[in-house]
Scaffold this motif. Sequence first.
Motif, PDB file in Angstrom:
ATOM      1  N   TRP A   1     -10.065   6.195   0.201  1.00 35.55           N
ATOM      2  CA  TRP A   1     -10.666   4.995  -0.395  1.00 35.55           C
ATOM      3  C   TRP A   1     -10.018   4.704  -1.747  1.00 35.55           C
ATOM      4  N   GLY A   2      -9.796   5.763  -2.540  1.00 37.56           N
ATOM      5  CA  GLY A   2      -9.191   5.584  -3.846  1.00 37.56           C
ATOM      6  C   GLY A   2      -7.783   5.029  -3.765  1.00 37.56           C
ATOM      7  N   VAL A   3      -7.005   5.490  -2.781  1.00 36.07           N
ATOM      8  CA  VAL A   3      -5.643   4.989  -2.595  1.00 36.07           C
ATOM      9  C   VAL A   3      -5.677   3.505  -2.249  1.00 36.07           C
ATOM     10  N   LYS A   4      -6.545   3.129  -1.330  1.00 35.60           N
ATOM     11  CA  LYS A   4      -6.644   1.715  -0.943  1.00 35.60           C
ATOM     12  C   LYS A   4      -7.072   0.859  -2.130  1.00 35.60           C
ATOM     13  N   TYR A   5      -8.020   1.365  -2.898  1.00 34.14           N
ATOM     14  CA  TYR A   5      -8.535   0.620  -4.043  1.00 34.14           C
ATOM     15  C   TYR A   5      -7.447   0.396  -5.083  1.00 34.14           C
ATOM     16  N   HIS A   6      -6.703   1.430  -5.403  1.00 35.26           N
ATOM     17  CA  HIS A   6      -5.675   1.307  -6.440  1.00 35.26           C
ATOM     18  C   HIS A   6      -4.387   0.665  -5.922  1.00 35.26           C
ATOM     19  N   SER A   7      -4.339   0.390  -4.625  1.00 36.26           N
ATOM     20  CA  SER A   7      -3.193  -0.303  -4.047  1.00 36.26           C
ATOM     21  C   SER A   7      -3.371  -1.814  -4.057  1.00 36.26           C
ATOM     22  N   THR A   8      -4.563  -2.290  -4.373  1.00 40.40           N
ATOM     23  CA  THR A   8      -4.806  -3.729  -4.403  1.00 40.40           C
ATOM     24  C   THR A   8      -4.034  -4.355  -5.562  1.00 40.40           C
ATOM     25  N   SER A   9      -3.696  -5.605  -5.409  1.00 33.75           N
ATOM     26  CA  SER A   9      -2.919  -6.286  -6.449  1.00 33.75           C
ATOM     27  C   SER A   9      -3.674  -6.308  -7.782  1.00 33.75           C
ATOM     28  N   ARG A  10      -4.997  -6.473  -7.723  1.00 26.87           N
ATOM     29  CA  ARG A  10      -5.783  -6.505  -8.958  1.00 26.87           C
ATOM     30  C   ARG A  10      -5.696  -5.181  -9.690  1.00 26.87           C
ATOM     31  N   MET A  11      -5.862  -4.068  -8.954  1.00 26.66           N
ATOM     32  CA  MET A  11      -5.838  -2.773  -9.617  1.00 26.66           C
ATOM     33  C   MET A  11      -4.427  -2.389 -10.055  1.00 26.66           C
ATOM     34  N   ARG A  12      -3.415  -2.842  -9.334  1.00 26.82           N
ATOM     35  CA  ARG A  12      -2.046  -2.582  -9.783  1.00 26.82           C
ATOM     36  C   ARG A  12      -1.813  -3.230 -11.145  1.00 26.82           C
TER      37      ARG A  12
END
Length: 208
Positions: A149-160
């Motif tokens: 879940w953390g990988v998917k979350y930090h892979s979003t354009s917003r979190m990048r």
Amino acid sequence: MKRPIDTNALQIPLKSGLCPCLYVPIGARDVDAIEQYVGRVVKEMALRAPLTALFVEAYLPDEIDFRLPIWSMPESKILHCRQQVWVHVDYSGYRSAYQKAFPDACLKGMVLDHVLNRRIARLKGFGYLRIVPVTRAVNSSHGSLSEDWGVKYHSTSRMREINEASLAAVQYADLSDIVKMLNVQGGGSLMDYVNEAQAWVDAPKSCV
């Protein structure tokens, strides 16, 4: 020397309701960040720079609030252990490096765990991670579900964008990370054990 606090990295421990004496660095941008906010690099445990392992003598933490139940647990000594091993996020020989740093440590039945998941660390721009020994059961119980879940979350354009703009030189542990470092199993998808652990770190009213 007392360990400086990275004021740009406080969101995670504050969200977990942790007092300053529980600000535990688990990730760092680079070696300079380690030496500023974690401790003095005493020795390089591997010579394949920049993919290396570092033996670090940690600075003294914030004054310990012994009113917190967590400090009565023998396992809590790992949190601010004065001798630590930090490894480059892409370094693979971390077990042998840890054994070299602590030749008397019994690692039978244990795995060397990156407290901060390596994939998440790369996405957040942290090049070095602290490693600690935990049982295989603990390693598995804190594993794939939350980390995926953390990988998917930090892979979003917003979190990048947020991570690229972050000024944090280190990452501090959240409550789940601390539970893992204490070698306590997580409680599945709802992390029941982590929720119970909140009582270990609940602060007296004077601790803000």
